[in-house]
Design a protein around this motif. Structure first.
Motif, PDB file in Angstrom:
ATOM      1  N   VAL A  26       0.805  -1.228   0.000  1.00 42.98           N
ATOM      2  CA  VAL A  26       0.000   0.000   0.000  1.00 42.98           C
ATOM      3  C   VAL A  26       0.844   1.288   0.000  1.00 42.98           C
ATOM      4  CG1 VAL A  26      -1.595   1.374   1.403  1.00 42.98           C
ATOM      5  CG2 VAL A  26      -2.123  -1.003   0.893  1.00 42.98           C
ATOM      6  N   PRO A  27       1.794   1.456   0.949  1.00 40.41           N
ATOM      7  CA  PRO A  27       2.550   2.712   0.951  1.00 40.41           C
ATOM      8  C   PRO A  27       3.371   2.916  -0.315  1.00 40.41           C
ATOM      9  CG  PRO A  27       2.939   1.483   2.954  1.00 40.41           C
ATOM     10  CD  PRO A  27       2.202   0.568   2.039  1.00 40.41           C
ATOM     11  N   ILE A  28       3.835   1.807  -0.918  1.00 38.40           N
ATOM     12  CA  ILE A  28       4.609   1.930  -2.156  1.00 38.40           C
ATOM     13  C   ILE A  28       3.708   2.462  -3.264  1.00 38.40           C
ATOM     14  CG2 ILE A  28       5.987   0.651  -3.831  1.00 38.40           C
ATOM     15  CD1 ILE A  28       6.524  -1.384  -1.554  1.00 38.40           C
ATOM     16  N   VAL A  30       1.104   4.258  -2.860  1.00 35.94           N
ATOM     17  CA  VAL A  30       0.794   5.660  -2.576  1.00 35.94           C
ATOM     18  C   VAL A  30       1.934   6.564  -3.037  1.00 35.94           C
ATOM     19  CG1 VAL A  30       0.456   7.327  -0.706  1.00 35.94           C
ATOM     20  CG2 VAL A  30      -0.820   5.175  -0.716  1.00 35.94           C
ATOM     21  N   VAL A  31       3.182   6.111  -2.804  1.00 33.23           N
ATOM     22  CA  VAL A  31       4.331   6.909  -3.254  1.00 33.23           C
ATOM     23  C   VAL A  31       4.318   7.024  -4.778  1.00 33.23           C
ATOM     24  CG1 VAL A  31       6.845   6.962  -3.417  1.00 33.23           C
ATOM     25  CG2 VAL A  31       5.755   6.400  -1.255  1.00 33.23           C
ATOM     26  N   LEU A  34       1.688   9.535  -5.639  1.00 32.81           N
ATOM     27  CA  LEU A  34       2.078  10.897  -5.291  1.00 32.81           C
ATOM     28  C   LEU A  34       3.182  11.416  -6.207  1.00 32.81           C
ATOM     29  CD1 LEU A  34       2.042  10.784  -1.385  1.00 32.81           C
ATOM     30  CD2 LEU A  34       0.436  11.945  -2.887  1.00 32.81           C
ATOM     31  N   TYR A  46       3.154  15.187   1.286  1.00 32.59           N
ATOM     32  CA  TYR A  46       2.636  13.937   1.829  1.00 32.59           C
ATOM     33  C   TYR A  46       1.247  14.107   2.419  1.00 32.59           C
ATOM     34  CZ  TYR A  46       6.953  11.782   0.621  1.00 32.59           C
ATOM     35  OH  TYR A  46       8.000  11.299  -0.115  1.00 32.59           O
ATOM     36  N   VAL A  47       0.362  14.669   1.601  1.00 31.35           N
ATOM     37  CA  VAL A  47      -1.053  14.700   1.954  1.00 31.35           C
ATOM     38  C   VAL A  47      -1.780  13.986   0.831  1.00 31.35           C
ATOM     39  CG1 VAL A  47      -3.062  16.147   2.273  1.00 31.35           C
ATOM     40  CG2 VAL A  47      -0.893  16.811   3.300  1.00 31.35           C
ATOM     41  N   LEU A  48      -2.487  12.939   1.172  1.00 28.35           N
ATOM     42  CA  LEU A  48      -3.197  12.168   0.153  1.00 28.35           C
ATOM     43  C   LEU A  48      -4.647  12.608   0.158  1.00 28.35           C
ATOM     44  CD1 LEU A  48      -2.998   9.844  -1.904  1.00 28.35           C
ATOM     45  CD2 LEU A  48      -3.630   8.298  -0.073  1.00 28.35           C
ATOM     46  N   ASP A  49      -4.985  13.457  -0.791  1.00 26.15           N
ATOM     47  CA  ASP A  49      -6.356  13.968  -0.839  1.00 26.15           C
ATOM     48  C   ASP A  49      -6.785  14.020  -2.303  1.00 26.15           C
ATOM     49  OD1 ASP A  49      -8.728  15.213  -0.622  1.00 26.15           O
ATOM     50  OD2 ASP A  49      -8.017  16.924   0.558  1.00 26.15           O
ATOM     51  N   PHE A  50      -7.735  13.154  -2.653  1.00 28.72           N
ATOM     52  CA  PHE A  50      -8.108  13.047  -4.062  1.00 28.72           C
ATOM     53  C   PHE A  50      -8.799  14.303  -4.568  1.00 28.72           C
ATOM     54  CE2 PHE A  50      -7.786   8.671  -2.523  1.00 28.72           C
ATOM     55  CZ  PHE A  50      -6.784   8.243  -3.382  1.00 28.72           C
ATOM     56  N   ILE A 240       9.121  18.736   1.840  1.00 27.93           N
ATOM     57  CA  ILE A 240       9.857  17.782   1.012  1.00 27.93           C
ATOM     58  C   ILE A 240       9.511  17.967  -0.454  1.00 27.93           C
ATOM     59  CG2 ILE A 240      10.156  15.324   0.542  1.00 27.93           C
ATOM     60  CD1 ILE A 240       9.773  14.918   3.531  1.00 27.93           C
TER      61      ILE A 240
END
Lengths: 277, 307
Positions: A26-28, A30-31, A34, A46-50, A240
């Motif tokens: 999952v985190p991969i 997401v990266v 992003l 690092y804010v995941l907002d569609f 970042i």
């Protein structure tokens, strides 16, 4: 319907395994996602907002666009390769001594090899820091290299030892029965057989060194020798740069391709061996 | 010795007499193993053993010194009392978080390792690649990614709010949950790999025999599979607990002031406050505590295995 439930009853453990693997992924994912996002500011990398997702290729086309990012990447590769070379040589020598020879002090050698793996990284980092401060050694490339070699050695020893222990000791005798000198027996028989273990150890050492943050953070001091993980950590306050995600995704894809290629090669080789025998 | 070397007319009888031990040339030179060990062990002695000794010394420095004026060694045992006084909350919290992390990792890691080793079949190698796949990206990036996933406007918080499991202004970041979730994710592969190694060695005929004997998968699991895989469980719990107890990345990126771990304290004492004696004392305390816990754990788990 009955067949479906039977299938579930037989395969549920395997299915659960795949669900857990998906969780690891999952985190991969997401990266990766992003890496195609243009954040409104660096603080929202690092804010995941569609709702605010803003598609872009920029992070990929302009990977080195953030100041210092590619320099830090090159430093990490350089430190990684140097530390891998030294640690692989030193560790391989130790594992040969441990597997092939009986000598006084073997038990304590094994303990000394085990200890760095059983010590929290923060303890190793802080103790190296006090050493370097005490000896007034300036922080930088050298102190980072020393630290990385130190924590890689044990992992190399363990990996090579596992391969070496599986070798039949009579192979060397057989070679020497055929009039090979000890050196020839080593170079022509033993080394090629141990090589996969040494390569695996080197890959492990490189990935440990390349990705190390906790110890590196202590032995970098105020020097400007910023490795890639240190670059990410140092960017924390200013935000970042989104290019980090593109680089991390590229790193993942390259390593993944390498591992899959290696897997396919061994599979093809064992298939060929099965066909010829 | 000459008798052991096969000659041109060597008989089969002579060949069978060769004992399985190092060849003559290797046995005679007793210095060889020491020459092989010397460079690596010297490196470990100078850059691992000696620094730890130096750290213990630093923990007994007079805390009134500073980097500029230098420190004096005064057997200042009160540093430990002061360190405990100031930071025992973070210290105990770290051990607690590491314990929860380890337990959750066993609960998640065991089914995964079992699925790969016993049920994997032709998927085995691919699944193993999946386990180490997180290592292909950077540790910090992975942790930042969790920050994105758990962020206030992220999908997890949205879902929990929709399901009324989280209040309208509830959040996951800066909570214990986020820190432990990050720790579990980052150290799960360290649990799975040794578990897989010990489960993979299991003779599946034993499991079949167990099924015949104990009737039922649950009992045969607890009486045969689990005890036989204990070496993997022990190795996995150590590889998870030790780094989790000293970690400060997850607490720093996913946690808040109330979830600070001892790693963050040591880190800031060393690198920000430059309070070396107290920071060293904390570091030594962490090291000794882990060493004691590990020794006790391994010896009790070991005897249980024998019984």
């Amino acid at each position: 319907m009955h067949g479906f439930w039977r299938w579930i009853a037989e395969k549920w453990v395997l299915l659960l395994g795949f669900v857990l693997l998906a969780y690891l992924f999952v985190p991969i994912a997401v990266v990766m996602l992003l890496s195609f996002n243009q954040p409104a500011s660096r603080n929202t990398t690092y804010v995941l907002d569609f709702a605010t997702f803003d598609f872009t290729w920029n992070n990929w086309t302009d990977m080195c666009g953030a100041a210092g990012i590619c320099d830090s990447l090159m430093r990490s590769i350089y430190v990684g390769l140097s530390a891998t070379l030294i640690a692989t040589i030193l560790g391989t020598l130790i594992s040969f001594a441990l597997v092939r020879y009986r000598f006084i002090g073997r038990g304590s050698t094994n303990t000394l090899i085990f200890l760095p793996m059983a010590t929290p990284e923060i303890v190793m980092g802080t103790s190296l820091l006090t050493l370097f401060i005490g000896l007034q050694i300036p922080m930088g490339f050298l102190t980072i290299l020393i630290a990385h070699v130190m924590f890689c050695i044990s992992f190399v020893v363990v990996t090579v030892k596992a391969r070496l222990a599986g070798l039949d000791p009579r192979l060397q005798e057989a070679a020497m029965d055929l009039y090979a000198t000890p050196w020839q027996a080593f170079r022509l028989v033993i080394l090629p057989l141990v090589l996969p273990g040494i390569v695996a150890a080197a890959l492990l050492a490189f990935s440990l060194s390349f990705d190390d943050f906790i110890i590196t953070n202590f032995v970098t001091g105020t020097s400007d020798y910023t490795t890639f993980p240190m670059f990410i950590w140092g960017s924390n306050l200013r935000g970042i740069p989104p290019q980090v995600n593109a680089i991390a995704t590229a790193m993942f894809l390259i390593s993944f391709a390498f591992v899959i290629a290696g897997q396919l090669r061994t599979r093809r080789r064992s298939a060929r061996r099965a066909a010829t025998s | 010795m000459a008798a052991l070397l096969p000659t041109a007319s060597g008989t089969p009888a002579a060949a069978t007499e060769i004992p399985v031990e190092p060849p003559a040339g290797m046995r005679r030179r007793r210095w060889i193993p020491y020459a092989l060990l010397a460079p690596g062990l010297l490196w470990l002695a100078v850059f691992f053993v000696y620094p730890v000794f130096q750290l213990v010394m630093a923990s007994l420095w007079d805390p009134s010194g500073s980097v500029e004026t230098g420190y004096t060694f005064t057997w200042q045992f009160s540093n430990y009392a002061d360190a405990w006084e100031m930071f025992h909350v973070q210290f105990l919290r770290s051990l607690w978080y590491a314990l929860i992390t380890t337990v959750v990792c066993v609960l998640l890691g065991y089914p995964l390792a079992y699925a790969i080793a016993i049920k994997g079949g032709r998927w085995k190698n691919l699944m193993l690649v999946g386990v180490i796949a997180p290592f292909f990206t950077s540790y910090l990036v992975r942790t930042y990614s969790w920050k994105a996933i758990l962020s206030d406007s992220g999908p997890v918080v949205d879902f929990l709010k929709w399901a009324h499991l989280l209040g309208p202004d509830g959040r996951l970041l800066a909570t214990e949950f986020a820190v432990i979730a990050g720790l579990v994710y980052n150290f799960l592969p360290f649990m799975v790999l040794p578990l897989y190694a010990s489960l993979d060695k299991l003779d599946t005929r034993l499991l079949e025999a167990a099924r015949d004997l104990y009737h039922g998968p649950v009992r045969s699991f607890f009486r045969v599979t689990l005890p036989l895989s204990m070496p993997g469980v022990i190795a996995g719990t150590l590889l998870t607990f030790i780094p989790a107890a000293g970690d400060y990345v997850n607490a720093q990126l996913l946690g808040g002031p109330n979830t600070q771990m001892i790693g963050s304290v040591i880190q800031s004492r060393f690198l920000v406050v430059n309070d070396y004696p107290i920071a060293s004392a904390l570091s030594v305390m962490l090291m000794v505590t882990i060493l004691v816990l590990v020794t006790v754990y391994v010896s009790t788990a070991g005897t249980e295995e024998v019984v």
